[in-house]
Design a protein around this motif. Sequence first.
Motif, PDB file in Angstrom:
ATOM      1  N   LEU A 100     -73.544 -38.892  73.544  1.00  0.00           N
ATOM      2  CA  LEU A 100     -73.597 -37.615  74.067  1.00  0.00           C
ATOM      3  C   LEU A 100     -73.737 -38.081  75.632  1.00  0.00           C
ATOM      4  CD1 LEU A 100     -76.168 -34.900  73.052  1.00  0.00           C
ATOM      5  CD2 LEU A 100     -73.925 -35.078  72.715  1.00  0.00           C
ATOM      6  N   GLU A 101     -74.454 -39.171  76.167  1.00  0.00           N
ATOM      7  CA  GLU A 101     -74.349 -39.446  77.804  1.00  0.00           C
ATOM      8  C   GLU A 101     -73.638 -40.419  78.004  1.00  0.00           C
ATOM      9  OE1 GLU A 101     -77.303 -38.878  79.450  1.00  0.00           O
ATOM     10  OE2 GLU A 101     -78.851 -38.488  77.862  1.00  0.00           O
ATOM     11  N   GLN A 102     -72.282 -41.136  76.601  1.00  0.00           N
ATOM     12  CA  GLN A 102     -71.636 -41.212  76.690  1.00  0.00           C
ATOM     13  C   GLN A 102     -69.920 -40.274  76.870  1.00  0.00           C
ATOM     14  OE1 GLN A 102     -69.146 -44.033  74.389  1.00  0.00           O
ATOM     15  NE2 GLN A 102     -71.089 -44.199  73.499  1.00  0.00           N
ATOM     16  N   LEU A 103     -70.255 -38.986  76.904  1.00  0.00           N
ATOM     17  CA  LEU A 103     -69.438 -37.456  76.823  1.00  0.00           C
ATOM     18  C   LEU A 103     -69.746 -37.159  79.023  1.00  0.00           C
ATOM     19  CD1 LEU A 103     -66.994 -36.228  76.570  1.00  0.00           C
ATOM     20  CD2 LEU A 103     -69.403 -34.297  75.308  1.00  0.00           C
ATOM     21  N   GLU A 104     -71.424 -37.411  78.271  1.00  0.00           N
ATOM     22  CA  GLU A 104     -71.185 -37.178  80.053  1.00  0.00           C
ATOM     23  C   GLU A 104     -70.763 -37.956  81.342  1.00  0.00           C
ATOM     24  OE1 GLU A 104     -74.881 -33.590  80.250  1.00  0.00           O
ATOM     25  OE2 GLU A 104     -75.395 -35.489  79.447  1.00  0.00           O
ATOM     26  N   ALA A 105     -71.302 -38.584  80.899  1.00  0.00           N
ATOM     27  CA  ALA A 105     -70.467 -40.417  82.021  1.00  0.00           C
ATOM     28  C   ALA A 105     -69.545 -39.875  82.356  1.00  0.00           C
ATOM     29  CB  ALA A 105     -71.485 -41.636  81.282  1.00  0.00           C
ATOM     30  N   GLU A 123     -63.556 -42.274  71.801  1.00  0.00           N
ATOM     31  CA  GLU A 123     -63.128 -41.786  73.097  1.00  0.00           C
ATOM     32  C   GLU A 123     -62.335 -40.546  73.430  1.00  0.00           C
ATOM     33  OE1 GLU A 123     -57.829 -41.614  72.608  1.00  0.00           O
ATOM     34  OE2 GLU A 123     -59.105 -42.319  70.834  1.00  0.00           O
ATOM     35  N   VAL A 124     -62.942 -39.715  74.456  1.00  0.00           N
ATOM     36  CA  VAL A 124     -62.851 -38.135  74.961  1.00  0.00           C
ATOM     37  C   VAL A 124     -61.538 -37.577  75.097  1.00  0.00           C
ATOM     38  CG1 VAL A 124     -65.455 -39.590  75.748  1.00  0.00           C
ATOM     39  CG2 VAL A 124     -62.915 -38.992  77.572  1.00  0.00           C
ATOM     40  N   ASP A 125     -61.753 -36.861  75.555  1.00  0.00           N
ATOM     41  CA  ASP A 125     -60.353 -35.837  75.964  1.00  0.00           C
ATOM     42  C   ASP A 125     -61.102 -34.464  75.981  1.00  0.00           C
ATOM     43  OD1 ASP A 125     -58.786 -34.047  75.560  1.00  0.00           O
ATOM     44  OD2 ASP A 125     -59.211 -33.267  73.180  1.00  0.00           O
ATOM     45  N   THR A 130     -64.311 -24.426  89.881  1.00  0.00           N
ATOM     46  CA  THR A 130     -64.586 -23.419  88.796  1.00  0.00           C
ATOM     47  C   THR A 130     -64.100 -24.323  87.159  1.00  0.00           C
ATOM     48  OG1 THR A 130     -64.001 -21.061  89.633  1.00  0.00           O
ATOM     49  CG2 THR A 130     -64.196 -21.645  87.242  1.00  0.00           C
ATOM     50  N   SER A 131     -63.355 -24.698  86.949  1.00  0.00           N
ATOM     51  CA  SER A 131     -63.304 -25.188  85.767  1.00  0.00           C
ATOM     52  C   SER A 131     -64.360 -26.627  85.283  1.00  0.00           C
ATOM     53  CB  SER A 131     -61.573 -26.044  85.923  1.00  0.00           C
ATOM     54  OG  SER A 131     -61.200 -26.437  84.344  1.00  0.00           O
ATOM     55  N   VAL A 132     -63.988 -27.259  86.505  1.00  0.00           N
ATOM     56  CA  VAL A 132     -65.127 -28.838  86.064  1.00  0.00           C
ATOM     57  C   VAL A 132     -66.777 -27.801  86.309  1.00  0.00           C
ATOM     58  CG1 VAL A 132     -66.224 -30.246  88.423  1.00  0.00           C
ATOM     59  CG2 VAL A 132     -63.422 -30.272  88.242  1.00  0.00           C
ATOM     60  N   LEU A 133     -66.509 -26.849  87.192  1.00  0.00           N
ATOM     61  CA  LEU A 133     -68.489 -26.487  86.921  1.00  0.00           C
ATOM     62  C   LEU A 133     -68.736 -26.359  86.459  1.00  0.00           C
ATOM     63  CD1 LEU A 133     -69.575 -25.510  91.206  1.00  0.00           C
ATOM     64  CD2 LEU A 133     -69.541 -27.608  89.667  1.00  0.00           C
ATOM     65  N   SER A 134     -68.549 -25.620  85.866  1.00  0.00           N
ATOM     66  CA  SER A 134     -68.382 -24.299  83.968  1.00  0.00           C
ATOM     67  C   SER A 134     -68.086 -25.389  83.010  1.00  0.00           C
ATOM     68  CB  SER A 134     -67.049 -23.605  83.841  1.00  0.00           C
ATOM     69  OG  SER A 134     -65.630 -23.624  83.808  1.00  0.00           O
ATOM     70  N   THR A 135     -67.505 -26.519  82.952  1.00  0.00           N
ATOM     71  CA  THR A 135     -67.208 -27.769  82.170  1.00  0.00           C
ATOM     72  C   THR A 135     -68.402 -28.903  82.312  1.00  0.00           C
ATOM     73  OG1 THR A 135     -64.876 -27.632  82.139  1.00  0.00           O
ATOM     74  CG2 THR A 135     -66.590 -29.399  80.590  1.00  0.00           C
ATOM     75  N   ALA A 136     -69.226 -28.820  83.639  1.00  0.00           N
ATOM     76  CA  ALA A 136     -70.455 -28.960  83.710  1.00  0.00           C
ATOM     77  C   ALA A 136     -71.680 -28.494  83.174  1.00  0.00           C
ATOM     78  CB  ALA A 136     -71.073 -29.308  85.125  1.00  0.00           C
ATOM     79  N   LYS A 137     -72.350 -26.921  83.074  1.00  0.00           N
ATOM     80  CA  LYS A 137     -73.076 -26.747  83.186  1.00  0.00           C
ATOM     81  C   LYS A 137     -73.315 -26.454  81.318  1.00  0.00           C
ATOM     82  CE  LYS A 137     -74.400 -21.315  83.521  1.00  0.00           C
ATOM     83  NZ  LYS A 137     -73.620 -20.955  81.164  1.00  0.00           N
ATOM     84  N   THR A 138     -72.232 -26.193  81.285  1.00  0.00           N
ATOM     85  CA  THR A 138     -71.980 -26.455  79.489  1.00  0.00           C
ATOM     86  C   THR A 138     -72.568 -27.832  78.874  1.00  0.00           C
ATOM     87  OG1 THR A 138     -69.547 -25.463  78.973  1.00  0.00           O
ATOM     88  CG2 THR A 138     -70.858 -26.638  77.809  1.00  0.00           C
ATOM     89  N   LYS A 168     -74.765 -28.741  65.636  1.00  0.00           N
ATOM     90  CA  LYS A 168     -74.515 -27.950  65.828  1.00  0.00           C
ATOM     91  C   LYS A 168     -74.209 -28.512  67.085  1.00  0.00           C
ATOM     92  CE  LYS A 168     -75.520 -22.772  67.649  1.00  0.00           C
ATOM     93  NZ  LYS A 168     -76.296 -22.269  67.673  1.00  0.00           N
ATOM     94  N   VAL A 169     -75.170 -29.228  67.857  1.00  0.00           N
ATOM     95  CA  VAL A 169     -74.237 -29.509  68.908  1.00  0.00           C
ATOM     96  C   VAL A 169     -73.512 -30.644  69.350  1.00  0.00           C
ATOM     97  CG1 VAL A 169     -74.861 -31.754  70.650  1.00  0.00           C
ATOM     98  CG2 VAL A 169     -76.872 -30.251  69.712  1.00  0.00           C
ATOM     99  N   LEU A 170     -73.103 -31.302  68.050  1.00  0.00           N
ATOM    100  CA  LEU A 170     -71.297 -32.078  68.009  1.00  0.00           C
ATOM    101  C   LEU A 170     -70.408 -31.128  67.330  1.00  0.00           C
ATOM    102  CD1 LEU A 170     -73.107 -35.415  65.822  1.00  0.00           C
ATOM    103  CD2 LEU A 170     -72.039 -35.157  68.126  1.00  0.00           C
ATOM    104  N   MET A 171     -70.474 -30.268  66.680  1.00  0.00           N
ATOM    105  CA  MET A 171     -69.700 -29.061  66.724  1.00  0.00           C
ATOM    106  C   MET A 171     -69.419 -28.487  67.941  1.00  0.00           C
ATOM    107  SD  MET A 171     -69.479 -25.173  64.700  1.00  0.00           S
ATOM    108  CE  MET A 171     -70.638 -24.605  66.027  1.00  0.00           C
ATOM    109  N   LEU A 172     -70.616 -28.052  69.216  1.00  0.00           N
ATOM    110  CA  LEU A 172     -69.783 -27.716  70.324  1.00  0.00           C
ATOM    111  C   LEU A 172     -69.454 -29.090  71.136  1.00  0.00           C
ATOM    112  CD1 LEU A 172     -72.761 -25.378  70.971  1.00  0.00           C
ATOM    113  CD2 LEU A 172     -71.171 -24.669  70.359  1.00  0.00           C
ATOM    114  N   ALA A 173     -69.569 -29.947  70.991  1.00  0.00           N
ATOM    115  CA  ALA A 173     -69.196 -30.680  71.716  1.00  0.00           C
ATOM    116  C   ALA A 173     -67.484 -31.795  71.247  1.00  0.00           C
ATOM    117  CB  ALA A 173     -70.189 -31.927  72.105  1.00  0.00           C
ATOM    118  N   SER A 174     -67.148 -31.480  70.072  1.00  0.00           N
ATOM    119  CA  SER A 174     -65.643 -31.409  69.585  1.00  0.00           C
ATOM    120  C   SER A 174     -64.759 -31.681  70.481  1.00  0.00           C
ATOM    121  CB  SER A 174     -66.199 -31.104  67.977  1.00  0.00           C
ATOM    122  OG  SER A 174     -66.185 -30.412  67.490  1.00  0.00           O
TER     123      SER A 174
END
Length: 228
Positions: A64-69, A118-120, A130-138, A207-213
């Motif tokens: 998860l930290e890899q994804l956020e970083a 590998e992120v997408d 809006t796109s950046v901040l809404s994704t950051a909120k997620t 559930k977390v990994l499903m939402l992050a997938s």
Amino acid sequence: MNRKEANQPSPISRRLFFSYAGTSALTATLVLSGCKDDESGMPVDMGVDLGSGDIGVLNYAYALEQLEAAFYTQVIQTKYSGITAEEEQILTDLRDHEVAHRDFFKAALGSAAIANLEVDFSKVDFTNRTSVLSTAKTFEDLGVSAYNGAGQLLTDPNLLLIAGKIVSVEARHAAAIRSLINPKSADFSGDDVVDTNGLDGQMLPDKVLMLASPFVKTKINASNLPTP
């Protein structure tokens, strides 16, 4: 204030981890990617195995930290149109925190750490606020729920202490992002994440990994993680 580069490990984080958590929990060996044969004898890709026990939970947090970083690094590299100095400062601070968390887990796990994911981010328009901040909120809301849900899976109290220190930072991030989106509202602790008892929500890894997938190309195998 001088900041570490995004790819520079954090020696302070490593020292803090080893001062709180014994090395015994960090010497386990993981199979980082697994496969098995189906009935036809053909190998089936099971994805990157997070592992089991406390090591598996740490690898889950590391993923998860890899994804956020990676997300915040991209945000700062390609700043959205009209970004203010205050917004840039906040997002840079968030990037530095997430990079520190990522490097913290990588150093702590050592040879047991999963490989780089590998992120997408193809669904994110990094030129659009809006796109950046809404994704950051997620990501931030998901991160808080993920740490809250994972705490009960840890057996080492020292690791639980570390997780508590990190989730408190993630909660600060979530509040900061919500305040950027709605600066004149009380949405920093909205009822979509805080219940009537004043408690944040929690989610278990599946559930977390499903939402992050949608944001991760690498297949992640969490089947060996502990359960409540």
